[in-house]
Design a protein around this motif. Structure first.
Motif, PDB file in Angstrom:
ATOM      1  N   VAL A 184      12.838 100.915   6.444  1.00 18.55           N
ATOM      2  CA  VAL A 184      12.629 101.413   7.819  1.00 18.55           C
ATOM      3  C   VAL A 184      11.159 101.345   8.235  1.00 18.55           C
ATOM      4  O   VAL A 184      10.763 101.972   9.207  1.00 18.55           O
ATOM      5  N   GLY A 185      10.352 100.612   7.469  1.00 17.35           N
ATOM      6  CA  GLY A 185       9.011 100.357   7.983  1.00 17.35           C
ATOM      7  C   GLY A 185       7.835 100.703   7.095  1.00 17.35           C
ATOM      8  O   GLY A 185       6.699 100.354   7.418  1.00 17.35           O
ATOM      9  N   CYS A 186       8.075 101.410   5.972  1.00 20.24           N
ATOM     10  CA  CYS A 186       6.955 101.608   5.050  1.00 20.24           C
ATOM     11  C   CYS A 186       6.586 100.239   4.470  1.00 20.24           C
ATOM     12  O   CYS A 186       7.454  99.384   4.269  1.00 20.24           O
ATOM     13  N   THR A 187       5.312 100.046   4.210  1.00 22.73           N
ATOM     14  CA  THR A 187       4.866  98.714   3.791  1.00 22.73           C
ATOM     15  C   THR A 187       4.480  98.656   2.315  1.00 22.73           C
ATOM     16  O   THR A 187       4.196  97.578   1.796  1.00 22.73           O
ATOM     17  N   ALA A 188       4.442  99.795   1.652  1.00 22.12           N
ATOM     18  CA  ALA A 188       4.115  99.820   0.226  1.00 22.12           C
ATOM     19  C   ALA A 188       4.813 101.023  -0.388  1.00 22.12           C
ATOM     20  O   ALA A 188       5.165 101.984   0.312  1.00 22.12           O
ATOM     21  N   ALA A 189       5.019 100.942  -1.709  1.00 24.70           N
ATOM     22  CA  ALA A 189       5.732 102.026  -2.394  1.00 24.70           C
ATOM     23  C   ALA A 189       5.143 102.265  -3.767  1.00 24.70           C
ATOM     24  O   ALA A 189       4.749 101.323  -4.454  1.00 24.70           O
ATOM     25  N   THR A 190       5.103 103.530  -4.143  1.00 24.16           N
ATOM     26  CA  THR A 190       4.587 103.929  -5.452  1.00 24.16           C
ATOM     27  C   THR A 190       5.615 104.815  -6.131  1.00 24.16           C
ATOM     28  O   THR A 190       6.133 105.749  -5.511  1.00 24.16           O
ATOM     29  N   HIS A 191       5.904 104.506  -7.377  1.00 28.32           N
ATOM     30  CA  HIS A 191       6.920 105.239  -8.132  1.00 28.32           C
ATOM     31  C   HIS A 191       6.269 105.879  -9.359  1.00 28.32           C
ATOM     32  O   HIS A 191       5.834 105.178 -10.266  1.00 28.32           O
ATOM     33  N   VAL A 192       6.198 107.211  -9.351  1.00 19.99           N
ATOM     34  CA  VAL A 192       5.737 107.926 -10.542  1.00 19.99           C
ATOM     35  C   VAL A 192       6.983 108.157 -11.389  1.00 19.99           C
ATOM     36  O   VAL A 192       7.829 109.002 -11.063  1.00 19.99           O
ATOM     37  N   LEU A 193       7.107 107.379 -12.444  1.00 20.20           N
ATOM     38  CA  LEU A 193       8.319 107.431 -13.262  1.00 20.20           C
ATOM     39  C   LEU A 193       8.298 108.675 -14.141  1.00 20.20           C
ATOM     40  O   LEU A 193       7.462 108.795 -15.048  1.00 20.20           O
ATOM     41  N   ALA A 194       9.210 109.586 -13.870  1.00 17.54           N
ATOM     42  CA  ALA A 194       9.227 110.842 -14.620  1.00 17.54           C
ATOM     43  C   ALA A 194      10.547 111.548 -14.365  1.00 17.54           C
ATOM     44  O   ALA A 194      11.254 111.246 -13.401  1.00 17.54           O
ATOM     45  N   ASP A 195      10.868 112.489 -15.227  1.00 18.91           N
ATOM     46  CA  ASP A 195      12.048 113.322 -15.044  1.00 18.91           C
ATOM     47  C   ASP A 195      11.676 114.455 -14.094  1.00 18.91           C
ATOM     48  O   ASP A 195      10.989 115.401 -14.480  1.00 18.91           O
ATOM     49  N   GLY A 239      15.138  94.280   7.586  1.00 23.42           N
ATOM     50  CA  GLY A 239      14.399  95.340   6.907  1.00 23.42           C
ATOM     51  C   GLY A 239      14.942  95.601   5.520  1.00 23.42           C
ATOM     52  O   GLY A 239      14.183  95.764   4.553  1.00 23.42           O
ATOM     53  N   ARG A 240      16.269  95.637   5.421  1.00 23.11           N
ATOM     54  CA  ARG A 240      16.900  95.846   4.102  1.00 23.11           C
ATOM     55  C   ARG A 240      16.565  94.702   3.150  1.00 23.11           C
ATOM     56  O   ARG A 240      16.279  94.920   1.968  1.00 23.11           O
ATOM     57  N   MET A 241      16.644  93.472   3.671  1.00 25.45           N
ATOM     58  CA  MET A 241      16.386  92.300   2.815  1.00 25.45           C
ATOM     59  C   MET A 241      14.949  92.326   2.303  1.00 25.45           C
ATOM     60  O   MET A 241      14.677  92.075   1.126  1.00 25.45           O
ATOM     61  N   LYS A 242      14.033  92.667   3.208  1.00 26.65           N
ATOM     62  CA  LYS A 242      12.619  92.714   2.833  1.00 26.65           C
ATOM     63  C   LYS A 242      12.375  93.808   1.793  1.00 26.65           C
ATOM     64  O   LYS A 242      11.621  93.617   0.826  1.00 26.65           O
ATOM     65  N   ALA A 243      13.052  94.942   1.982  1.00 23.15           N
ATOM     66  CA  ALA A 243      12.849  96.077   1.071  1.00 23.15           C
ATOM     67  C   ALA A 243      13.340  95.753  -0.336  1.00 23.15           C
ATOM     68  O   ALA A 243      12.773  96.229  -1.328  1.00 23.15           O
ATOM     69  N   LYS A 244      14.407  94.958  -0.413  1.00 24.99           N
ATOM     70  CA  LYS A 244      14.962  94.610  -1.726  1.00 24.99           C
ATOM     71  C   LYS A 244      13.945  93.872  -2.586  1.00 24.99           C
ATOM     72  O   LYS A 244      13.933  93.983  -3.803  1.00 24.99           O
ATOM     73  N   LYS A 245      13.127  93.050  -1.902  1.00 28.10           N
ATOM     74  CA  LYS A 245      12.200  92.180  -2.646  1.00 28.10           C
ATOM     75  C   LYS A 245      10.802  92.769  -2.750  1.00 28.10           C
ATOM     76  O   LYS A 245       9.939  92.211  -3.431  1.00 28.10           O
ATOM     77  N   ALA A 246      10.560  93.861  -2.050  1.00 33.74           N
ATOM     78  CA  ALA A 246       9.180  94.388  -1.997  1.00 33.74           C
ATOM     79  C   ALA A 246       8.715  94.850  -3.376  1.00 33.74           C
ATOM     80  O   ALA A 246       9.482  95.478  -4.116  1.00 33.74           O
ATOM     81  N   PRO A 247       7.475  94.537  -3.727  1.00 31.68           N
ATOM     82  CA  PRO A 247       6.960  95.013  -5.020  1.00 31.68           C
ATOM     83  C   PRO A 247       6.739  96.525  -4.954  1.00 31.68           C
ATOM     84  O   PRO A 247       6.419  97.074  -3.895  1.00 31.68           O
ATOM     85  N   ILE A 248       6.954  97.187  -6.084  1.00 36.26           N
ATOM     86  CA  ILE A 248       6.767  98.638  -6.146  1.00 36.26           C
ATOM     87  C   ILE A 248       5.787  98.952  -7.261  1.00 36.26           C
ATOM     88  O   ILE A 248       5.957  98.501  -8.406  1.00 36.26           O
ATOM     89  N   GLU A 249       4.764  99.701  -6.905  1.00 34.90           N
ATOM     90  CA  GLU A 249       3.776 100.123  -7.912  1.00 34.90           C
ATOM     91  C   GLU A 249       4.428 101.178  -8.810  1.00 34.90           C
ATOM     92  O   GLU A 249       4.896 102.206  -8.317  1.00 34.90           O
ATOM     93  N   GLU A 250       4.458 100.907 -10.098  1.00 32.69           N
ATOM     94  CA  GLU A 250       5.000 101.895 -11.034  1.00 32.69           C
ATOM     95  C   GLU A 250       3.863 102.521 -11.811  1.00 32.69           C
ATOM     96  O   GLU A 250       2.938 101.828 -12.234  1.00 32.69           O
ATOM     97  N   ARG A 251       3.929 103.831 -12.003  1.00 25.65           N
ATOM     98  CA  ARG A 251       2.891 104.497 -12.776  1.00 25.65           C
ATOM     99  C   ARG A 251       3.508 105.638 -13.580  1.00 25.65           C
ATOM    100  O   ARG A 251       4.592 106.120 -13.267  1.00 25.65           O
ATOM    101  N   ARG A 252       2.816 106.028 -14.598  1.00 21.27           N
ATOM    102  CA  ARG A 252       3.248 107.149 -15.435  1.00 21.27           C
ATOM    103  C   ARG A 252       2.539 108.406 -14.943  1.00 21.27           C
ATOM    104  O   ARG A 252       1.459 108.320 -14.340  1.00 21.27           O
TER     105      ARG A 252
END
Lengths: 326, 258
Positions: B79-90, B197-210
């Motif tokens: 829906v329009g965010c251009t970058a994503a960050t994922h803090v991988l944690a429980d 938008g959905r198609m673009k989101a599927k391929k967007a790189p996501i920053e992963e961090r601990r």
């Protein structure tokens, strides 16, 4: 000692949820062997408010005054409450689970580096101090330990019934003018527009609420419901789907992300009763559900029900009211 | 000035009918109910996207959660965010102070990498934990001002204007950036994702961090369900024929002004 933040209405009265929080504090104080309770209010209370607070068993009323408290700032209120807490050596700080209460206590928790429990409904053991609070909009409960001091928590609306104490407190008024750093005043209210008469403030305090859900059928399907609202001098509340579909404005929404209501009578019409909606109306004293589905959660949880289509039932109710009024 | 908002979302169980707890009583079981983003956060995403578009920047979405929480990130990207960050944690092991500390670490690291977030938007409270404090704790971590529980946000001239319902009326705040703002549903209508938008989101790189630090935890002993109250509903009748019984009830309850 326990300190309770008390919110005061524009009319100068202690709001009901704050009186509930003091009542909760009294139960906690009694369990702790008679701990004194002080309250904090913003602005100078009049004699009537001092009397009411004393009747709730309050020892001292600390009134936060000065330019820093003329417009709301969560950080400034937190500084004021912390000033009172520290000078009195209080080990527990409480507020009601309102937006203001949760905000101010969250600031205190962040500053002190201690947990804050929002929307507590009861307390368990005192050592370690354990509270039970609402999660998932009240559909589940979390038992939480508050082992650090000060113990910070807000009390969920209607967790207890507000009741004056058997023995009044001294209700001594102490006017405070604590130093408030400039940083606390950066995020403060710069203007407040008077609410329209039918905004959610009215909904939250209404004695009767007529509810409407998907069963209304369309944006044009509210005429009979609005007539019932008028006949009962009630307020209209709606489910989230109604606002999502754009049929009614958001300020009429009842539920976890809308208004939480506690009327004498709630009349949900065509509302199935998803838990998010139930979170907003479960403390109604009586519920008359009107629904085509006898197994809908709203029907099974209600005190009374009519099984039928709201578009047939509501006009008939309206006609019966008009007939009896002649 | 360009503004690049950061918007924080949480993967929560979509528990509209029944809440089921995990066997250890430490969380809500979403295996049958499915998952979603909290309603307040959907509005926060919408506002972040609008601010970014208005100010010539990009909105970054961040979540702290397990691998499946990538779904909530991709929904925001759609829906329009251009970058994503994922803090991988429980997420269940993280209390509100822990989450705030991790979000502050993301803000600082992004700034160091050349993408400052002058505005951070969060939901006022998550639909599951309802802690009402992550935004405020984040603001304290960063030393920024915080506006809490508003429904509209706009940015102009290095200042954020935010407004929402208060106890005495509609309240407005004007705060210099950088700032943290927590959002309540109701001020904006979250947009639906488009097919592109959905198609673009599927391929967007996501920053992963601990996580930057081990969590202290949420001070939780356990979750419990309130005892079910037995249904004691009195059915007054069916259809229009029930109207007299209903009005009798109104009279008994004293809600019908005579």
């Amino acid at each position: 000692m326990i300190v309770v933040l008390v919110e005061v209405s524009p009319a100068g009265e202690a709001v009901e949820t704050s009186r509930e929080a003091i009542t909760f504090a009294r139960d906690l104080a009694a369990a702790g062997g008679g701990i004194p309770i002080d309250v904090v209010v913003v602005g100078e209370p009049d004699d009537a408010l001092v009397k009411v607070l004393a009747s709730y068993g309050v020892r001292r009323i600390h009134a936060l005054t000065g330019p820093a408290f003329e417009a709301f700032s969560g950080a400034a209120w937190a500084t004021g409450v912390e000033h009172v807490r520290a000078s009195a050596g209080a080990v527990v700080v409480m507020a009601s689970g309102t937006p203001r209460g949760n905000e101010v206590l969250a600031h205190l928790g962040a500053r002190a580096g201690v947990p804050m429990a929002a929307n507590v409904v009861s307390f368990g053991g005192l050592s370690p101090f354990t509270v039970t609070r609402q999660v998932v909009g009240g559909s589940a409960l979390e038992e939480m330990q508050l082992s650090q001091r000060p113990a910070l928590f807000t009390v969920a609306g209607h967790a207890v019934e507000a009741r004056p104490a058997d023995v009044s407190g001294t209700g001594e008024l102490v006017v405070e003018m604590p130093d408030v750093p400039a940083a606390d005043l950066v995020a403060r209210v710069v203007s407040t527009e008077e609410p329209e008469p039918d905004l959610s403030g009215t909904l939250k305090s209404a004695k009767v609420v007529v509810g409407a859900g998907r069963g209304a059928g369309s944006a044009g399907g509210f005429d009979d419901l609005l007539e019932l609202v008028d006949l009962l001098d009630a307020s209209l509340g709606v489910s989230r789907v109604v606002t999502s579909l754009g049929w009614r404005p958001h300020h009429e929404q009842v539920g976890q992300t809308g208004s939480r209501i506690s009327p004498d009578l709630y009349i949900p019409c065509g509302i199935s009763g998803a838990i998010q909606h139930w979170a907003g109306c479960s403390t109604a004293k009586a519920i008359l559900a009107i629904n085509t589905d006898p197994d809908a959660p709203m029907v099974t949880k209600a005190t009374h029900a009519v099984i039928g289509d709201l578009h047939e039932v509501v006009p008939a109710i309206n006609a019966e009211i008009r007939r009896r009024r002649g | 000035m360009t503004v690049n908002p950061l918007v924080c979302v949480k993967r929560v169980v979509d528990s509209s009918s029944e809440v089921v707890l995990t066997e250890d009583g430490q969380g809500v079981d979403g295996r049958f109910a499915g998952f979603t983003t909290s309603a307040h956060e959907e509005c926060a995403v919408e506002l972040a996207v609008r601010v970014a578009a208005d100010q010539g920047g990009g909105a970054t979405v961040v979540t702290l959660g397990d691998a499946d929480a990538v779904e909530q990130l991709r929904s925001a990207l759609a829906v329009g965010c251009t970058a994503a960050t994922h803090v991988l944690a429980d997420a269940q092991s993280f209390g509100p102070a822990d989450v705030a500390r991790e979000l502050a670490a993301v803000v600082r690291d992004h700034e160091a990498a050349g993408t400052p977030h002058e505005l951070v938007l969060l939901g006022n409270d998550a639909a599951d934990s309802g802690d009402h404090q992550v935004g405020i704790r984040l603001a304290h971590e960063l030393g920024w001002p915080v506006v809490n529980g508003v429904s509209t946000v706009s940015v102009s001239g290095g200042e954020v204007t935010a407004s929402g319902a208060g106890p005495d009326g509609h309240e407005t705040y004007r705060v210099p950036l950088p700032a943290v703002v927590t959002i309540l549903e109701g001020g904006v209508e979250p947009r639906y994702p488009t097919v592109p938008g959905r198609m673009k989101a599927k391929k967007a790189p996501i920053e992963e961090r601990r996580p930057a630090a081990d969590p202290v935890g949420p001070s939780r002993v356990r979750l419990v369900l309130p005892p079910p109250s037995p249904s004691s509903v009195e059915v007054l009748g069916e259809g229009a024929a029930a109207a007299p019984a209903v009005v009798d009830l109104f009279e008994r309850l004293g809600v019908l002004a005579r």
